[in-house]
Design an enzyme around this catalytic site. Structure first.
Site, mmCIF file in Angstrom:
data_model
loop_
_atom_site.group_PDB
_atom_site.id
_atom_site.type_symbol
_atom_site.label_atom_id
_atom_site.label_comp_id
_atom_site.label_asym_id
_atom_site.label_seq_id
_atom_site.Cartn_x
_atom_site.Cartn_y
_atom_site.Cartn_z
ATOM 1 N N GLU A 80 -19.761 5.329 22.230
ATOM 2 C CA GLU A 80 -19.794 4.575 23.480
ATOM 3 C C GLU A 80 -21.172 4.576 24.157
ATOM 4 O O GLU A 80 -21.580 3.567 24.730
ATOM 5 C CB GLU A 80 -18.747 5.138 24.454
ATOM 6 C CG GLU A 80 -17.308 4.916 24.025
ATOM 7 C CD GLU A 80 -16.858 3.467 24.209
ATOM 8 O OE1 GLU A 80 -17.640 2.663 24.748
ATOM 9 O OE2 GLU A 80 -15.729 3.149 23.805
ATOM 10 N N SER A 338 31.181 39.733 41.554
ATOM 11 C CA SER A 338 31.022 41.193 41.470
ATOM 12 C C SER A 338 29.629 41.641 41.045
ATOM 13 O O SER A 338 29.438 42.821 40.765
ATOM 14 C CB SER A 338 32.044 41.760 40.471
ATOM 15 O OG SER A 338 33.362 41.544 40.913
#
Length: 773
Positions: A80, A338
């Protein structure tokens, strides 16, 4: 003079141009802050868990230059913008070259844009016109002015389009390659470098040949500019391009929602183990079809060595609306059933109320208006503390909480982060140990860490940067004993035979009406929390901890302990603390007695903490009835006499608590345990000194008939007393026949005030005045 004038004009023009640039920069600043950031929650290793797109549906995975493979940076810059590190944002040579190629070729052959100009287009899109190009050049110059090269490159890495809703190399690498961008190969780097030029046309899952041709173009350029050697690249040319369809990260959605609401960061790194999370979510899908309709499930896994949350499943299926999949049951307040019982037993040990084998009473009892029962609806009489906890018996737990104090327990748990929720104006009461309160799974699991961390309950760590915080809940000795009891190792063993690595310890819970089924486990490395139920609180018949939650917990524990992540590692040991020792104790007194002592009716081995051997814990009211230590005076023949009789000698007989009589063999009941009476010099108080107790109806009680029922039936019974005969009276009138029975069924047709009275052979009276409406 003329040259000076020209120089002055040049300087003025430059100053004017600089001023114009400054004004333009102020009037038209870089729109860096105008982009709404997409956010992502990742696992500890960086694997994306869940993404939160911006308002346009775009998602990004934030990365820095150091997070990306050098291969990708080489391919990107070579293809690029080779002069990226040197130009001021615009490369005139590249623009002239592109213009000449476009003119001579009579078509657009190359663009001439620098990487900086591409970033300018990404942050401030403009039409592809001459004015748009000038605007792009202006933004590129601004970028170079305000930002460093690395910052500009970072912007490109996070904004480059990769098709559809994916932006940035981080999101693209995870979506297309299933790996972090730091692990890209040369072939993958070349493909990712060219993909932003035409993301839709080059999609590797749809157009692999196009993608391969574009990749090879990049590879050829890498050879031309001698960035990569020919031997490396020639091998890649032969590799076909084929990638699976892109996949969006979809793990731990409810945790991601929770964390993203608490953190302003664009990328939130959690402590989740992505591999484990994926396995458990697949497991939850497998369990989904076995659950009743509209039932959900929550699972949490925590490494108790560092308190990192390794897996978080807040619901069985996020997309299943019929199961309320969007509701996070880990952070929801539910009845714990419990699962709070182990805390009561551990704190009771530290308080000197019990040891591991203390005698407790699993018998019918009433605490004011509260009359608890057991899950199996039966009672078991005399039980040890370890047996009562491992079998999750309710009455012994309530007996312990009554002695310790519900407010005190609530405060102790709140101090370590386990908050108990009660209705408005309701204070902590005895029902909380059986689920009469509300709390959250994440806080329960965190509190259970006390049993694996020497009594210190630590806070959960959802983020790696969170510091480990913990507070003492109980002593190391009490925590060790309770964990061994829950692991099925209640009976003392020599240290050489006692495994240092504790097997899976666990506790279940079932809330009232079968609304919540719980299982909380502690294995050698992890804490496991499991909840099953309907998020809307509808009861599900037959759904309880052992049946619904324990199988899931066992499967999770087996998966964890057989995981490759533990292979070769040394599992954490939990050796016996110095404060824990073994004592030989006797029932019913609960303390140590010498061999041959007749008051030692059962000898048991027990873990004790700090050499503390408390006596048998009696329920309120039992202490005033001479408890279980009965003083007697015996003559030479071993018969009971008065204290002032000739040759009388004092002795103490340890008796079982009176409420346990129905569960004792005949030879252990008071009538058999106390020596016979000498009629020549009887004690001042005859009988067995057992009080007469009336149950089934209590003084001041108001009883109501069911609607439409003409009769109210009351079953009353008596315990204790002297002799075999009992006389029953209702409002002073004797009840017909059966004077010796210990219980009566009484029908009431008319409302009114009543008094029930029972008389034994020794003259003791038990009565209760009540009202029928």
């Amino acid at each position: 003079m003329k040259s000076r004038f020209v120089l002055l004009r040049v300087v003025m023009v430059l100053l004017a141009l600089l001023l114009l640039l400054l004004v333009g920069d102020r009037l038209f600043p870089l729109p860096l802050q105008q982009v709404e950031p997409a956010r992502v929650v990742v696992a500890e290793d960086g694997t994306p868990l869940w993404r939160f797109a911006d308002r346009n549906g775009i998602w990004r995975y934030p990365v820095t230059v150091d997070d990306v493979s050098p291969y990708y940076l080489q391919a990107l810059l070579t293809y690029e913008d080779r002069w990226f590190w040197h130009h001021p944002g615009v490369n005139p040579l590249a623009i002239f070259r592109a213009a000449w190629q476009d003119i001579t070729g009579r078509e657009i052959i190359s663009g001439g844009s620098t990487l900086t100009m591409q970033v300018a287009r990404l942050i401030d899109p403009q039409p592809r016109t001459f004015s748009g190009k000038l605007h792009q050049v202006w933004r590129a110059l601004q970028l170079e002015w305000h930002l460093s090269k690395r910052e500009i490159l970072t912007l490109y890495l996070n904004r480059a389009p990769f098709g559809g809703t994916i932006e940035g190399i981080g999101a693209a690498s995870w979506t297309w390659l299933g790996k972090p961008p730091s692990e890209m190969t040369r072939s993958e780097a070349a493909l990712m470098a060219v993909l932003p030029q035409a993301p839709s046309r080059l999609r590797p899952d749809r157009w692999p040949l196009r993608a391969q041709a574009a990749r090879n173009k990049v590879l050829q350029r890498m050879i031309d500019y001698q960035v990569w050697s020919s031997p490396h690249v020639e091998e890649i040319f032969a590799e076909p391009v084929w990638l699976a369809p892109r996949q969006m990260p979809e793990l731990a959605p409810l945790l991601a929602r929770r964390l993203i609401a608490q953190s302003p960061q664009q990328k939130v790194t959690s402590t989740i183990d992505a591999s484990l999370q994926r396995q458990l979510e697949a497991m939850a899908q497998g369990w989904k079809n076995q659950l009743p309709p509209r039932t959900s499930m929550a699972v949490m896994v925590v490494d108790h060595t560092n308190m990192k949350v390794r897996a978080y499943i807040g619901s069985v299926d996020l997309n299943d609306d019929s199961r309320f999949g969007h509701v996070d049951m880990i952070s929801s307040v539910r009845s714990p059933g419990s699962v709070l019982k182990p805390f009561v037993y551990g704190l009771a040990i530290d308080d000197g109320l019990i040891h591991a084998e203390s005698l407790l009473q699993d018998v019918p009892r009433r605490f004011g208006d509260y009359r608890p029962g057991n899950f199996d609806t039966g009672f078991h009489g005399p039980v040890s503390a370890s047996e009562a906890l491992s079998r999750s018996l309710n009455l012994p737990a309530v007996q312990l909480l009554d002695a310790y104090g519900p407010k005190r327990l609530t405060a102790a748990l709140r101090n370590v982060g386990l908050r108990l929720h009660f209705p408005t104006a309701v204070e902590p009461n005895l029902s909380l140990v059986l689920g009469g309160t509300g709390t959250r799974m994440d806080e329960i699991v965190a509190a259970y860490s006390a049993f694996a961390r020497h009594g210190n309950a630590a806070q959960l760590r959802f983020l790696p940067e969170q510091q480990l915080e913990q507070r003492a809940l109980m002593s190391p000795g009490a925590a060790w004993v309770i964990r061994r009891v829950l692991a099925g190792e209640a009976q003392p063993q020599p240290d050489g035979q006692l495994p240092a690595v504790v097997p899976l310890a666990w506790k279940t819970g079932t809330s009232y009406g079968y609304r919540d089924a719980w299982a909380v486990g502690i294995n050698a490395r992890y804490l496991i929390g499991v909840w099953v139920g309907r998020p809307d609180g509808t009861p599900v018949a037959g759904q309880y901890g052992n049946a619904s939650a324990v199988p899931v917990m066992n499967q999770v524990s087996n998966l964890l302990m057989s995981s490759p992540r533990l292979r070769g590692s040394v599992l954490p040991a939990d050796p016996r603390p110095p404060s824990v020792s073994v004592a030989s104790i006797c029932w019913p007194g609960g303390q140590t007695l010498p061999v041959g002592d007749t008051n030692c009716r059962q000898r048991r081995q027990s873990w004790i903490v700090n050499q503390t051997v408390p006596p048998t814990l009696l329920a309120p009211g039992q202490e005033s009835l001479s408890g279980i230590q009965q003083p007697v005076w015996l003559n030479a023949q071993g018969k009971r006499v008065a204290a002032d009789c000739r040759s009388a000698r004092g002795q103490t007989v340890t008796l079982w608590p009176l409420p346990l009589e129905p569960w004792l063999p005949p030879g252990e009941r008071r009538a058999s345990r106390l020596p016979p009476i000498d009629t020549q010099c009887p004690p001042l108080r005859l009988g067995n000194a057992a009080p007469l107790l009336l149950s089934g109806v209590r003084d001041g009680q108001i009883l109501r008939r069911l609607p439409g029922q003409p009769l109210l039936t009351v079953t009353a019974s008596v315990q204790g007393g002297q002799g075999s005969q009992r006389w029953w009276f209702l409002n002073g009138d004797p009840l017909e026949s059966q004077q010796g029975v210990m219980s009566r069924v009484l029908p009431f047709e008319k409302p009114g005030n009543y008094q029930l009275t029972v008389l034994d052979e020794g003259g003791q009276v038990a009565s209760a005045a009540f009202t029928v409406r």
